[in-house]
Design a protein around this motif. Sequence first.
Motif, short mmCIF file in Angstrom:
data_model
loop_
_atom_site.label_atom_id
_atom_site.label_comp_id
_atom_site.label_asym_id
_atom_site.label_seq_id
_atom_site.Cartn_x
_atom_site.Cartn_y
_atom_site.Cartn_z
N SER A 135 3.45 -2.03 -2.99
CA SER A 135 2.07 -2.52 -2.99
C SER A 135 1.38 -2.24 -4.33
O SER A 135 0.64 -3.08 -4.83
CB SER A 135 1.28 -1.86 -1.85
N HIS A 136 1.64 -1.08 -4.91
CA HIS A 136 1.03 -0.77 -6.21
C HIS A 136 1.66 -1.61 -7.33
O HIS A 136 0.97 -1.95 -8.30
CB HIS A 136 1.12 0.73 -6.50
N LEU A 137 2.94 -1.97 -7.21
CA LEU A 137 3.54 -2.89 -8.18
C LEU A 137 2.88 -4.26 -8.08
O LEU A 137 2.63 -4.92 -9.10
CB LEU A 137 5.06 -3.01 -7.94
N GLU A 138 2.56 -4.67 -6.86
CA GLU A 138 1.82 -5.92 -6.67
C GLU A 138 0.42 -5.82 -7.30
O GLU A 138 -0.08 -6.77 -7.89
CB GLU A 138 1.73 -6.22 -5.17
N MET A 139 -0.18 -4.64 -7.19
CA MET A 139 -1.50 -4.41 -7.79
C MET A 139 -1.41 -4.53 -9.32
O MET A 139 -2.34 -5.04 -9.96
CB MET A 139 -2.02 -3.04 -7.38
N ILE A 140 -0.30 -4.08 -9.90
CA ILE A 140 -0.11 -4.22 -11.36
C ILE A 140 -0.05 -5.70 -11.74
O ILE A 140 -0.66 -6.10 -12.73
CB ILE A 140 1.16 -3.47 -11.82
N GLU A 141 0.66 -6.51 -10.94
CA GLU A 141 0.71 -7.95 -11.20
C GLU A 141 -0.70 -8.55 -11.17
O GLU A 141 -1.06 -9.36 -12.03
CB GLU A 141 1.59 -8.66 -10.17
N ILE A 142 -1.48 -8.16 -10.19
CA ILE A 142 -2.85 -8.67 -10.07
C ILE A 142 -3.69 -8.21 -11.26
O ILE A 142 -4.47 -8.99 -11.82
CB ILE A 142 -3.48 -8.23 -8.73
#
Length: 166
Positions: free
Chosen positions: A16-23
């Motif tokens: 989820s935090h890797l997805e947050m980095i993408e965002i």
Amino acid sequence: MALKPLIGQLEQLNRSHLEMIEIAEMKKDAVIKNEIDVFIATMNRESKLLKRIQTEDELRNELAYAFMQERGIKSRLKLTIAEISRLVFDPDEKKELLDVHARLSNTLMQLKQINDINRQLIEQALSFINFSMELMSHRPEQEVTYQHPASQGYGYGNSGMFDRRG
């Protein structure tokens, strides 16, 4: 054994935090390119993901508590993963727990760095907007070009940035 679900939850938090980095990267690009609609859509996505991460973190807390209860600790202490790892005696499980903890810590550090960059970019954009607004609304007391002190402006006052006399 309550350790496997805890490790799984830490892995989910990392994803989820890797997805947050993408965002955050998308948000940075939107600020740089001045794409307000993309920025707003990205902020909405970020808000939804933050709610999901909060729920995932609450589950992580519950799983950590369940693990501690399994080990005979009845307290509701909020122990760190490093502290919990001291309660793990199997070397493979301990390594797995510490590895996922290290990955999550690294992901969080990357996220912090990109968020710091985004904060600086947004502050610069706001400073530029404020500066531009001041330039647009500023009414100088005198003309910008040289005018002999003895000559008068023939009754025409400076009416603002745009000359309406046409």
